[in-house]
Design an enzyme around this catalytic site. Structure first.
Site, PDB file in Angstrom:
ATOM      1  CB  CYS A 108      -0.971   0.004   1.183  1.00  0.00           C
ATOM      2  SG  CYS A 108      -0.198   0.392   2.769  1.00  0.00           S
ATOM      3  CG  HIS A 138      -1.663  12.512  17.434  1.00  0.00           C
ATOM      4  ND1 HIS A 138      -2.156  11.499  16.645  1.00  0.00           N
ATOM      5  CD2 HIS A 138      -2.733  13.067  18.035  1.00  0.00           C
ATOM      6  CE1 HIS A 138      -3.464  11.448  16.762  1.00  0.00           C
ATOM      7  NE2 HIS A 138      -3.836  12.401  17.617  1.00  0.00           N
ATOM      8  CD  GLU A 190     -15.964 -19.528  -7.123  1.00  0.00           C
ATOM      9  OE1 GLU A 190     -16.208 -20.684  -7.527  1.00  0.00           O
ATOM     10  OE2 GLU A 190     -16.229 -18.521  -7.773  1.00  0.00           O
TER      11      GLU A 190
HETATM   12  C1  LIG Z   1      -1.802   4.100   8.544  1.00  0.00           C
HETATM   13  C2  LIG Z   1      -2.083   5.195   9.533  1.00  0.00           C
HETATM   14  C3  LIG Z   1      -3.169   5.058  10.367  1.00  0.00           C
HETATM   15  C4  LIG Z   1      -3.454   6.052  11.279  1.00  0.00           C
HETATM   16  N1  LIG Z   1      -4.537   5.905  12.080  1.00  0.00           N
HETATM   17  C5  LIG Z   1      -4.846   6.874  12.955  1.00  0.00           C
HETATM   18  C6  LIG Z   1      -5.989   6.751  13.789  1.00  0.00           C
HETATM   19  O1  LIG Z   1      -6.723   5.772  13.740  1.00  0.00           O
HETATM   20  N2  LIG Z   1      -6.257   7.764  14.636  1.00  0.00           N
HETATM   21  C7  LIG Z   1      -5.466   8.868  14.720  1.00  0.00           C
HETATM   22  O2  LIG Z   1      -5.749   9.735  15.511  1.00  0.00           O
HETATM   23  N3  LIG Z   1      -4.394   9.011  13.953  1.00  0.00           N
HETATM   24  C8  LIG Z   1      -4.073   8.042  13.071  1.00  0.00           C
HETATM   25  N4  LIG Z   1      -2.983   8.201  12.271  1.00  0.00           N
HETATM   26  C9  LIG Z   1      -2.258   9.472  12.303  1.00  0.00           C
HETATM   27  C10 LIG Z   1      -1.116   9.472  13.276  1.00  0.00           C
HETATM   28  O3  LIG Z   1      -1.587   9.477  14.583  1.00  0.00           O
HETATM   29  C11 LIG Z   1      -0.309  10.728  13.039  1.00  0.00           C
HETATM   30  O4  LIG Z   1       0.145  10.672  11.729  1.00  0.00           O
HETATM   31  C12 LIG Z   1       0.865  10.804  13.947  1.00  0.00           C
HETATM   32  O5  LIG Z   1       0.479  10.903  15.252  1.00  0.00           O
HETATM   33  C13 LIG Z   1       1.829  11.916  13.582  1.00  0.00           C
HETATM   34  O6  LIG Z   1       3.015  11.748  14.328  1.00  0.00           O
HETATM   35  P1  LIG Z   1       4.425  11.641  13.655  1.00  0.00           P
HETATM   36  O7  LIG Z   1       5.425  11.607  14.737  1.00  0.00           O
HETATM   37  O8  LIG Z   1       4.507  10.549  12.710  1.00  0.00           O
HETATM   38  O9  LIG Z   1       4.472  13.020  12.884  1.00  0.00           O
HETATM   39  P2  LIG Z   1       5.375  13.445  11.662  1.00  0.00           P
HETATM   40  O10 LIG Z   1       4.773  12.939  10.403  1.00  0.00           O
HETATM   41  O11 LIG Z   1       6.778  13.125  11.895  1.00  0.00           O
HETATM   42  O12 LIG Z   1       5.180  15.015  11.739  1.00  0.00           O
HETATM   43  C14 LIG Z   1       3.926  15.608  11.552  1.00  0.00           C
HETATM   44  C15 LIG Z   1       3.987  17.128  11.610  1.00  0.00           C
HETATM   45  O13 LIG Z   1       4.173  17.540  12.945  1.00  0.00           O
HETATM   46  C16 LIG Z   1       5.268  18.424  13.062  1.00  0.00           C
HETATM   47  N5  LIG Z   1       5.958  18.093  14.298  1.00  0.00           N
HETATM   48  C17 LIG Z   1       6.301  16.866  14.706  1.00  0.00           C
HETATM   49  N6  LIG Z   1       6.834  16.932  15.933  1.00  0.00           N
HETATM   50  C18 LIG Z   1       6.868  18.208  16.263  1.00  0.00           C
HETATM   51  C19 LIG Z   1       7.323  18.898  17.417  1.00  0.00           C
HETATM   52  N7  LIG Z   1       7.843  18.277  18.441  1.00  0.00           N
HETATM   53  N8  LIG Z   1       7.178  20.237  17.414  1.00  0.00           N
HETATM   54  C20 LIG Z   1       6.663  20.893  16.378  1.00  0.00           C
HETATM   55  N9  LIG Z   1       6.202  20.288  15.288  1.00  0.00           N
HETATM   56  C21 LIG Z   1       6.321  18.967  15.226  1.00  0.00           C
HETATM   57  C22 LIG Z   1       6.124  18.194  11.859  1.00  0.00           C
HETATM   58  O14 LIG Z   1       6.772  19.388  11.485  1.00  0.00           O
HETATM   59  C23 LIG Z   1       5.115  17.750  10.825  1.00  0.00           C
HETATM   60  O15 LIG Z   1       4.610  18.865  10.141  1.00  0.00           O
HETATM   61  C24 LIG Z   1      -2.641   7.214  11.352  1.00  0.00           C
HETATM   62  C25 LIG Z   1      -1.536   7.347  10.509  1.00  0.00           C
HETATM   63  C26 LIG Z   1      -1.260   6.345   9.605  1.00  0.00           C
HETATM   64  C27 LIG Z   1      -0.079   6.504   8.703  1.00  0.00           C
HETATM   65  S1  FES Z   2       3.250  -1.316   2.231  1.00  0.00           S
HETATM   66 FE1  FES Z   2       1.425  -1.254   3.376  1.00  0.00          FE
HETATM   67  S2  FES Z   2       2.156  -0.604   5.281  1.00  0.00           S
HETATM   68 FE2  FES Z   2       3.873  -0.416   4.051  1.00  0.00          FE
END
Ligand SMILES: Cc1cc2nc3c(=O)[nH]c(=O)nc-3n(C[C@H](O)[C@H](O)[C@H](O)COP(=O)(O)OP(=O)(O)OC[C@H]3O[C@@H](n4cnc5c(N)ncnc54)[C@H](O)[C@@H]3O)c2cc1C
Ligand code: FES
Ligand code: FES
Length: 1335
Positions: free
Chosen positions: A47, A359, A1266
């Site tokens: 995906c 988040h 099936e």
């Molecule tokens: C497959 C999938 C399923 C998901 N399902 C859910 C769900 O069911 N429910 C839900 O609520 N969420 C869901 N999410 C979303 C997920 O919770 C958020 O994408 C995640 O919390 C973001 O955190 P990260 O550390 O990956 O952020 P990043 O992608 O690393 O950063 C996100 C943004 O935040 C900023 N940032 C990060 N840290 C800081 C900091 N300390 N200070 C200032 N800015 C900062 C960055 O500049 C960037 O712009 C899902 C995501 C995916 C990919």
């Molecule tokens: S290819 Fe689906 S989670 Fe990475």
């Protein structure tokens, strides 16, 4: 932009080996790097967005502060390689391999039959393996939790969970709920009086090698030294277009933040990554502060807890759990609300990658945590070069008001969550299409503070997610309600005001508008009840408790670890021990699946000069192509060519299927051209630059209704009629009429369509490798497209990562598209469809509209049925006519209706062409049948099961098309199902439950099934095989069938082993190819084993006949000796086996025929519980009784039944394709199309293979590929039963129709109540909805 230092080397470890990347590209993700650079292809792409778990790896990091190693699962597709500096990555190859030693996780997954196609298996292995690294003796709950982020489309998860459970400390023997004993005891007794012996063991735990956690590889010492190095310095990595900077101190970070205010801070990359990939965001600079210790801490004070922004959501979960265990309950209400949502937020991988800071700051509108944090009055601690400050995590922040926002140079250091107090209440509420790993449809965080000792509201807060572009606050309503008592009047005003304040416009993006409105107040009501209960607990004198009947409304469904039993006929004790037929033999490739060594198309190494293909598809449903401008695309780096219809040397439209659009487009998603380039990234970038101008053409037809209106059909009407329908209607007691809509389904095979087309230098030959169910068809299309004889085209098919019908016809089209590109460029073409393109282009199951008129007597006997079916075929013929024929022939299902008329038409629309899908129309059509049976029952005041019984075929009979059959096994399955599932007792118990619970209802349903395998054309059931015996005695079997995960090759080895009387280890099956077995028909219609088995048997028997004189002369000799002698005697050791096919036929003129070779029967009982306030449901138990005749391989057959059942359940409940009124498919990823996960499967799951006789098929077996699909409809009708109970209690006694899928939206809106009555409704004529139904 300030100047940047020269790039550093990226150092990390993969499977214990050091990787030093001098040119680390910030845009490269780990999945790409593993597969394309390191050539570790065990980790799969399915995906690209973190939503499927196929790419799961284990990441390990050393923490110099705590001197501990942290192992966590991660989806490699979202891990930028630059974030891995100092990390150790373990892939499936590093866990174990056949070449070295397989790991117990891999061994047990394989031996427990937890792999079918094997495409998900490496991801499954990595999820369980990582869990074991952290918890060597996990609990069953931890196993289920660890697998929540991994999708499997084949198995139905039960055997995967079971393999994981073998590592649990506690007994893995099933415990029948509450009884504390194994259901096996009970079942053995109940079968004791039978002749045959029933077995329940599909594998032998004694064969498992022990698991010794101390044997795992150590963390690389070099990485420990690197982590402890006091002189760490800032790192910079420079790619083609972007720069990555990893600061080492907080000051360093703050400086960078000030210098590059627009650069994202990449933490988990779970928000940044998908935005880049799917929303075309571009960032020239990334800052990666993930490793800074200042962002990783937990601090507790008397006032609350502060958690570092760098904590992952999994670490947040652990920290909150600890706090909850340490602190008094009243202080941790916010923490507990967060914990509840953390369990279901995404899957384990994303929870381990995503950070709290990411988040909170990214503020997705669907955020599960932010509404709760806001309701709990959390604050964000910010820091910049100018100092620190705190901002409230409140409504204005979440709604992105500029004044409440972070400044561009600030970063979030931590989040402070204050403790709740005695008179505070905080709750998190959510509803999603599926319980886990699905964005919320609506979620909420709510809190209320009372004046001490009273129920007077001092402060009320409500935040809702997923109802607008941001999380929104109902602040006005909350203000108005301050000072009010917490009572029904308050609730009633609150509902009205909140609905007013949080108005969702009727055409809002995401649709489900009325449902979302209903959820807003339904969730509020849940909160209201919870608070009332809380008040009562604190002061029962002053605050009465909520009515007993409302209690069950409070809790969401728990996530249970599934359990159950599989029962099948034991092998005859007199059968020779070497003969594997009838034994639950493991899938031939299972170990290779689990080690990642099974090679799928894109795992094949690159071929010299190969090019990648990217598609450009139509954005219009029906339009003239005015121009195609490819000039800009051709100028981009790496681009070699753009291929259009003009380039097709032969047939661009073969049998009505169009390769490249020419002059006009007839659906969104039609291929207009392809771009060939040196990398996929280049091809894709160029594809975006192709400019096509269109001129819309009318009428554009999207739905069945529009097709009927415009008389737009793909083929003539098909009809079957018996008796005198009109006459019968005159003499019945009652007549009921209705319409049933069954929406389509996406195949969602885990391996997307992938093709490798290699042009040969000589004689216009072309070799194709692809995952197809029909290599002959690919050969035909490619030959036609290239205008060469078929003999020049060789199609090779080793395995497919799932197919389910989706790889019958479509690979031919895509193969021809690739072959044209290969022919034009003269270079090999690798064409891998991304998930989004695959879902868009290849379409799926036909949406169906059924209209019925049924005449019946008051005692439930149906006398007459007049049924019309319409299917949405899409824009080209594909197999729609055949699907329609199957529907018309099969849809009587298990019922005899003396006066029966069934007609059908395949509609031509401007949607991508729908195609074969497991069950081939039967699963849709029979919903209509069960729906009218249920309607009759409702009008006769009978149970649907009683009406089914009354009208079911009882004795040797003839179908409506006059084929004779004996329904005895049907009766037996039905009877056993009712008995063994204790249907009537449980039905009574459910009624009792329903009397006591107003907002939760239970329902049960049993569906009977009469299914047919095969096809009504004799020549389409012929098969051939080629068996070679080599001089060392080893045997190579080839046949025309394709291995799709269904275990066909495994069964063929069993057949050859029996026929040649040699061990299975002597027999090898390599691939299916048009060069070895020509003109083979498709592997579909449940007849793969039937027909290929006969061909293999025939070839083996020919060989044995040749060997017979030699064996007779030397009966004590060994196989190898006989073979050597045969060679000496010049006896051919190669034979072609042939099966002429079943002599089926159908005369549509006469409306009669022997359409199918035999019938498969079954019955299935399911029980569900429905949450009437949200529309969620929980599948409590399923019992399947399937007539397998004699099972050649019970493990494979049960795997097919369970897998098909879960796939059917998905069709009927959670899987929902959304189309715009313009014909654009919105659902193009696992984010917005929800196949069942491990949490959806029945809590208790019993499958029994019922023995019968079927002399026509090999070894008296039956094709079961099936049949299980339709069994899933028992869940739909159990939901119907539960919803009907809710409606009856609310005074709605009239028969109603539940369409399919019964999504939470459908369930909630059918459970009519005061909340659905309260929401504003929109006049449909005043707006264009976001999405429409196409059935
Ligand atoms: C497959 C999938 C399923 C998901 N399902 C859910 C769900 O069911 N429910 C839900 O609520 N969420 C869901 N999410 C979303 C997920 O919770 C958020 O994408 C995640 O919390 C973001 O955190 P990260 O550390 O990956 O952020 P990043 O992608 O690393 O950063 C996100 C943004 O935040 C900023 N940032 C990060 N840290 C800081 C900091 N300390 N200070 C200032 N800015 C900062 C960055 O500049 C960037 O712009 C899902 C995501 C995916 C990919
Ligand atoms: S290819 Fe689906 S989670 Fe990475
Ligand atoms: S075995 Fe899981 S997707 Fe095929």
């Amino acid at each position: 932009m300030p100047s940047l230092p020269s790039p550093d080397e990226l150092i990390f470890f993969v499977n214990g080996r050091k990787v030093t990347e001098k040119k680390a590209d910030p845009e490269a993700n780990l999945l790409f790097y593993l597969r394309k650079v390191l050539r570790l292809t065990g980790t799969k792409y399915a995906c690209g967005g973190g939503g499927c778990g196929a790419c799961t790896v284990m990441v390990s990091r050393y923490n110099p502060k705590t001197k501990s190693i942290h192992h966590f699962p991660a989806t490699a597709c979202l891990v930028p390689i630059c974030s891995l500096y100092g990390a150790a990555v373990t892939t499936v190859e590093g866990v174990g391999s056949i070449k070295t030693r397989i790991h117990p996780v891999q061994e047990r997954l394989a031996k427990c039959h937890g792999t079918q196609c094997g495409f998900c298996s490496p991801g499954m292995v990595m999820s369980i393996y990582t869990l074991l690294r952290n918890h060597p003796e996990p609990t069953p709950e931890q196993i289920t939790e660890a697998l929540g982020g991994n999708l499997c489309r084949c198995t139905g998860y039960r055997p995967i969970v079971e393999s994981g459970k073998t590592f649990c400390a506690e007994s893995t023997v099933c415990q029948v709920k509450g009884s504390g004993k194994c259901c096996l005891d009970r079942e053995e007794r109940s079968f004791a009086n039978r002749q045959e012996k029933i077995c329940t063991k599909l594998y032998d735990e004694d064969e498992f090698q022990p698991f010794d956690p101390s044997q795992e590889p150590i963390f690389p010492p070099e990485l420990i030294r690197m982590a402890e190095d006091p002189n760490k310095r800032r790192l910079t990595f420079q790619g083609e277009r972007t720069t990555w900077i990893t600061p080492v101190t907080l000051n360093n970070l703050l400086e960078l933040r000030a210098s590059f205010p627009k650069a994202p801070l990449v933490m988990g990359n779970t928000a940044v990554g998908p935005s880049i990939k799917f929303r075309n965001e571009f960032h020239p600079v990334f800052i990666s502060p993930l490793g800074l210790p200042e962002l990783h801490f937990v601090n507790t004070t008397d006032a609350g807890v502060t958690i570092g922004a760098g904590y992952s959501l999994a670490q947040l979960n652990d920290a909150l759990r600890f706090i909850v265990s340490e602190q008094p309950k009243e202080k941790t209400k916010t923490c507990r609300a967060l914990l509840k949502h953390l369990r279901t937020l995404a899957g384990a991988q994303i929870r381990n990658m995503a950070t709290l800071g990411g988040h909170v700051v990214s503020r997705p509108n669907y955020s599960d945590l932010n509404p709760i944090l806001a309701a709990g009055n959390a604050t964000i601690n910010l820091i910049s070069k100018d100092g620190q400050r705190q901002i409230p995590l409140n409504g204005p922040f979440l709604e992105r008001s500029p004044e409440a926002n972070l400044k561009s140079e600030e970063i979030a250091l931590s989040v402070s969550i204050p403790y709740s107090t005695q008179w505070d209440f905080v709750s998190g509420l959510r509803l999603a299409q599926r319980q886990e790993n699905a964005f919320a449809i609506v979620n909420a965080g709510m809190s209320v503070k009372f004046e001490d000792g009273t129920n007077i509201i001092k402060e009320l807060q409500m935040f809702y997610g997923s109802i607008g572009p941001t999380v929104v606050s109902a602040s006005q309503s909350c203000k108005q309600l301050t000072g009010r008592q917490w009572d029904d009047q308050m609730l009633s005003d609150a509902c009205r005001w909140v609905l007013d304040e949080l108005y969702i416009p009727p055409a809002a993006k995401g649709g489900m508008v009325e449902y979302k409105r209903t959820l807003i107040i339904s969730l509020l009501f849940k909160f209201y009840l919870k608070v009332r209960q809380g008040l009562n607990k604190m002061d029962p004198q002053n605050f009465p408790d909520i009515p007993e009947k409302f209690m069950s409304a409070l809790e969401d469904f728990p996530i249970e670890t599934p359990q159950g039993l599989q029962m099948f006929q034991c092998v005859d004790p007199y059968q020779p021990p070497q003969d594997p037929v009838g034994h639950p033999v493991m899938h031939q490739s299972a170990i290779k699946h689990a080690t990642g060594e099974a090679v799928f198309i894109d795992d094949m190494p690159p071929i010299d000069q190969e090019l990648f293909l990217a598609v450009v598809t139509s954005t219009r449903a029906y339009a003239k192509i005015i121009s195609i401008d490819i000039s800009e695309a051709l100028e981009l780096p790496g681009v070699v060519d753009v291929i259009t219809a003009e380039d097709v040397p032969g047939d661009n439209s073969h049998q009505g299927e169009i390769l490249y659009a020419q002059n006009e487009v007839i659906c969104v998603g039609q291929i207009v051209c392809t771009v060939a380039a040196d990398t996929y990234a280049h091809a894709k970038a160029a594809a975006k630059k192709v400019k096509i101008t269109y001129e819309d053409v009318e009428p554009k037809i999207i739905t069945i209704e529009q097709a009927i209106k415009h008389n737009s059909f793909l083929s003539a009407e098909k009809k079957i009629e018996q008796g005198n329908v009109e006459h019968a209607f005159k003499y019945v007691d009652q007549i009921t009429e209705g319409e049933v809509h069954v929406e389509g389904q996406e195949h969602f095979y885990m391996e997307t369509q992938t093709i490798l087309a290699i042009p040969k230098r000589e004689d216009k030959e072309m070799v194709l490798h692809l995952g197809t169910q029909f290599p002959t068809h690919v050969q035909e299309y490619v030959a036609a497209a290239l205008n060469v004889p078929r003999s020049r085209i060789a199609c090779h098919m080793k395995r497919a990562g799932g197919a389910f019908g989706g790889k019958v016809t479509k690979p031919a089209l895509l193969g021809a598209v690739s072959a044209v590109a290969a022919s034009k460029t003269g270079r090999p073409i690798r064409f891998i469809l991304e998930r989004g393109d695959d879902m868009l282009i290849t379409a799926g199951r036909h949406p169906l509209l059924g209209k019925y008129k049924i005449g019946f007597m008051n005692n439930g006997v149906i006398k007459a049925a007049d049924v019309e079916y319409y299917i949405n075929g899409g824009c080209t013929p594909d197999e729609s006519e055949l699907v329609l024929e199957f529907i018309v022939l099969k849809s009587e299902n298990a019922y005899y209706i003396p006066n029966f008329r069934c007609r059908g038409r395949a509609c031509k629309t401007n949607l991508p062409s729908n195609t074969a899908f497991r069950g081939f129309g039967f699963p849709q059509a029979t919903v209509v049948v069960e729906a009218y049976i249920t309607a009759v029952a409702s009008q006769c005041n009978l149970l649907p099961e009683e009406v089914k019984e009354i009208n079911m075929y009882k004795r040797i009979s003839r179908t409506a098309y006059k084929e004779t059959f004996n329904p005895e096994p049907l009766r037996r399955c039905w009877k056993e199902c009712l008995e063994k599932s204790s249907f009537y007792a449980r039905k009574l118990a459910a009624e009792e439950f329903n009397k006591k619970n107003y907002w939760k209802k239970r329902g049960l349903a049993v569906v009977p099934m009469k299914f047919t395998i095969g096809i009504p054309m004799a020549y389409y059931t012929q098969a051939a095989a080629l068996v070679h015996i080599y001089l060392d005695g080893s045997v190579l079997v080839t046949h025309g069938g394709c291995e799709l995960g269904q275990g066909l090759h495994t069964k063929m080895i069993q057949v050859a082993s029996r026929e040649l009387n040699i061990p299975q280890s002597y027999i090898h099956l390599s691939e299916t190819s048009t060069t070895t077995v020509p003109n083979a028909i498709f592997t579909a219609g449940s007849m793969g084993t039937d027909i290929n088995g006969k061909a293999v048997q025939n070839a083996c028997q020919i060989l044995m006949a040749r060997l017979h004189p030699i064996i007779r002369k030397n009966p004590k000799g060994k196989w190898e000796e006989w073979i050597a002698k045969a060679f000496e005697d010049s006896i051919s050791l190669s034979a072609t086996g042939y099966f002429k096919g079943y002599q089926t036929n159908m005369d549509w003129e006469k409306e009669e025929g022997n359409a199918y070779p035999y019938f498969v029967y079954g019955a299935c009982c399911s029980e569900v519980e429905v949450d009437c306030l949200t529309g969620a449901h929980k599948l409590l138990r399923t019992d399947i009784f399937m007539d397998a005749a004699f099972s050649i391989n019970p493990a494979v057959d049960i795997g097919q039944i369970e897998g098909a059942f879960i796939q059917g359940m998905g069709l009927y409940t959670t899987e929902e394709l959304k189309y715009s009124p313009e014909g654009v498919l919105y659902s193009r990823s696992p984010d917005d199309y929800k196949i069942p996960t491990v949490t959806e499967i029945p809590e208790e799951f019993y499958v029994t293979l019922v023995h019968s006789r079927n002399p026509i098929a090999i070894y008296s077996s039956k094709g079961l590929g099936e049949a299980g699909m339709f069994m899933g409809s028992s869940v739909l009708f159990a939901i119907y039963d539960a919803v009907a109970a809710a409606r009856r209690e609310r005074g709605l006694t009239k028969t109603f129709t539940l369409s399919s899928p019964a999504t939470p939206e459908v369930i909630r809106m059918t459970c009519v109540d005061q909340f659905t009555d309260m929401i504003p409704r929109d006049d449909p004529s005043t707006f264009t909805p976001w999405s429409i139904r196409v059935s």
